[in-house]
Design a protein around this motif. Sequence first.
Motif, PDB file in Angstrom:
ATOM      1  N   ILE A   1       0.902  -1.310  -0.108  1.00 29.58           N
ATOM      2  CA  ILE A   1      -0.078  -0.126   0.075  1.00 29.58           C
ATOM      3  C   ILE A   1       0.783   1.592   0.028  1.00 29.58           C
ATOM      4  CG2 ILE A   1      -1.648   1.405   1.504  1.00 29.58           C
ATOM      5  CD1 ILE A   1      -2.826  -1.359   2.361  1.00 29.58           C
ATOM      6  N   ASP A   2       2.210   0.991   0.493  1.00 28.20           N
ATOM      7  CA  ASP A   2       3.004   2.218   0.452  1.00 28.20           C
ATOM      8  C   ASP A   2       3.579   2.774  -0.632  1.00 28.20           C
ATOM      9  OD1 ASP A   2       4.969   4.105   1.556  1.00 28.20           O
ATOM     10  OD2 ASP A   2       6.336   2.721   2.378  1.00 28.20           O
ATOM     11  N   ALA A   3       2.761   3.603  -1.212  1.00 27.60           N
ATOM     12  CA  ALA A   3       2.911   3.876  -2.679  1.00 27.60           C
ATOM     13  C   ALA A   3       4.331   4.471  -2.976  1.00 27.60           C
ATOM     14  CB  ALA A   3       1.790   4.949  -3.133  1.00 27.60           C
ATOM     15  N   ASN A   4       4.822   5.269  -2.105  1.00 32.76           N
ATOM     16  CA  ASN A   4       5.950   5.960  -2.327  1.00 32.76           C
ATOM     17  C   ASN A   4       7.361   5.326  -1.842  1.00 32.76           C
ATOM     18  OD1 ASN A   4       5.786   6.520   0.453  1.00 32.76           O
ATOM     19  ND2 ASN A   4       5.726   8.782   0.090  1.00 32.76           N
ATOM     20  N   LYS A   5       6.985   4.077  -0.967  1.00 27.55           N
ATOM     21  CA  LYS A   5       8.082   3.163  -0.601  1.00 27.55           C
ATOM     22  C   LYS A   5       8.998   3.818   0.337  1.00 27.55           C
ATOM     23  CE  LYS A   5       6.299   0.189  -3.113  1.00 27.55           C
ATOM     24  NZ  LYS A   5       4.867  -0.403  -2.919  1.00 27.55           N
TER      25      LYS A   5
ATOM     26  N   LEU B   1       2.981   4.467   6.005  1.00 25.47           N
ATOM     27  CA  LEU B   1       1.780   4.450   5.175  1.00 25.47           C
ATOM     28  C   LEU B   1       1.142   5.783   5.781  1.00 25.47           C
ATOM     29  CD1 LEU B   1       0.067   2.806   3.440  1.00 25.47           C
ATOM     30  CD2 LEU B   1      -0.964   1.706   5.670  1.00 25.47           C
ATOM     31  N   THR B   2       0.577   6.394   4.821  1.00 25.14           N
ATOM     32  CA  THR B   2      -0.266   7.565   5.125  1.00 25.14           C
ATOM     33  C   THR B   2      -1.662   7.615   4.969  1.00 25.14           C
ATOM     34  OG1 THR B   2      -0.246   8.610   3.148  1.00 25.14           O
ATOM     35  CG2 THR B   2       1.541   9.184   4.361  1.00 25.14           C
TER      36      THR B   2
ATOM     37  N   GLU C   1      -3.795   8.838   3.142  1.00 21.78           N
ATOM     38  CA  GLU C   1      -4.042   9.118   1.578  1.00 21.78           C
ATOM     39  C   GLU C   1      -3.766   7.917   0.929  1.00 21.78           C
ATOM     40  OE1 GLU C   1      -2.287  11.464   3.591  1.00 21.78           O
ATOM     41  OE2 GLU C   1      -4.076  12.781   3.796  1.00 21.78           O
ATOM     42  N   GLU C   2      -2.588   7.317   1.366  1.00 17.82           N
ATOM     43  CA  GLU C   2      -1.974   5.974   0.582  1.00 17.82           C
ATOM     44  C   GLU C   2      -3.217   4.931   0.755  1.00 17.82           C
ATOM     45  OE1 GLU C   2       2.593   6.107   0.298  1.00 17.82           O
ATOM     46  OE2 GLU C   2       1.792   5.844   2.494  1.00 17.82           O
TER      47      GLU C   2
ATOM     48  N   ALA D   1      -6.272   5.671  -1.052  1.00 16.21           N
ATOM     49  CA  ALA D   1      -6.078   5.269  -2.425  1.00 16.21           C
ATOM     50  C   ALA D   1      -5.878   3.664  -2.777  1.00 16.21           C
ATOM     51  CB  ALA D   1      -4.583   5.809  -2.757  1.00 16.21           C
ATOM     52  N   ALA D   2      -5.541   2.877  -1.707  1.00 12.23           N
ATOM     53  CA  ALA D   2      -5.447   1.431  -1.949  1.00 12.23           C
ATOM     54  C   ALA D   2      -7.069   1.058  -1.701  1.00 12.23           C
ATOM     55  CB  ALA D   2      -4.601   0.843  -0.862  1.00 12.23           C
TER      56      ALA D   2
ATOM     57  N   ARG E   1      -0.023   8.820  10.290  1.00  7.03           N
ATOM     58  CA  ARG E   1       0.922   7.893   9.528  1.00  7.03           C
ATOM     59  C   ARG E   1       1.054   6.618  10.378  1.00  7.03           C
ATOM     60  NH1 ARG E   1       5.447  10.879   7.273  1.00  7.03           N
ATOM     61  NH2 ARG E   1       6.722   9.784   8.800  1.00  7.03           N
TER      62      ARG E   1
END
Length: 177
Positions: free
Chosen positions: A38-42, A46-47, A49-50, A53-54, A146
């Motif tokens: 789920i951690d889009a920006n790696k 985990l935010t 927003e992420e 979005a997931a 977060r």
Amino acid sequence: MKKFVVAAALAATMLTGVAQAGQQDTPAPRRAGPMAMIDANKDGVLTREEALAAADVQFARMDQNKDGKVDATEMRPPHRRGGGNAPADGKAPAGKPAPGMHRRGGMGERMLARVDANKDGAISREEFRAAATTRFERMDANRDGRIDAAEQNALRERMKARSGRHAPPAPAESAND
């Protein structure tokens, strides 16, 4: 000649053992867990927003007919969505579980009951996002929006303890008590 074959076999066996021992010293690569996926920006955090979005991606995947809601039919495994003898309205007859649902309530049925806030028999995108937000807030121990590595580890340990795996040892009682 026999001595040579035996010596070669023994040497091969020893080399295999040394290679295996060397491999055991190297830690196995860790599988990416759900949080990492789920951690889009790696960045390891985990935010909210992420997470939302997931949830949106998951909802879109579940909403097979793209009508903006997920009902019991769409929650069934694909091989059970065929309809069979299901009524035309897609609802199960009174007193019977929906086709493909177990009488005791399959995972999809339990999710539907838990997430369907207005009890209309379907989960809207807003209801799905609200459930995702609730899950996120439960994991965000310090309420900073977060979920960092410490919170992820704490969650993992709570889940292990709840499942009975790797439960922390009970404190030893002293003989003097």
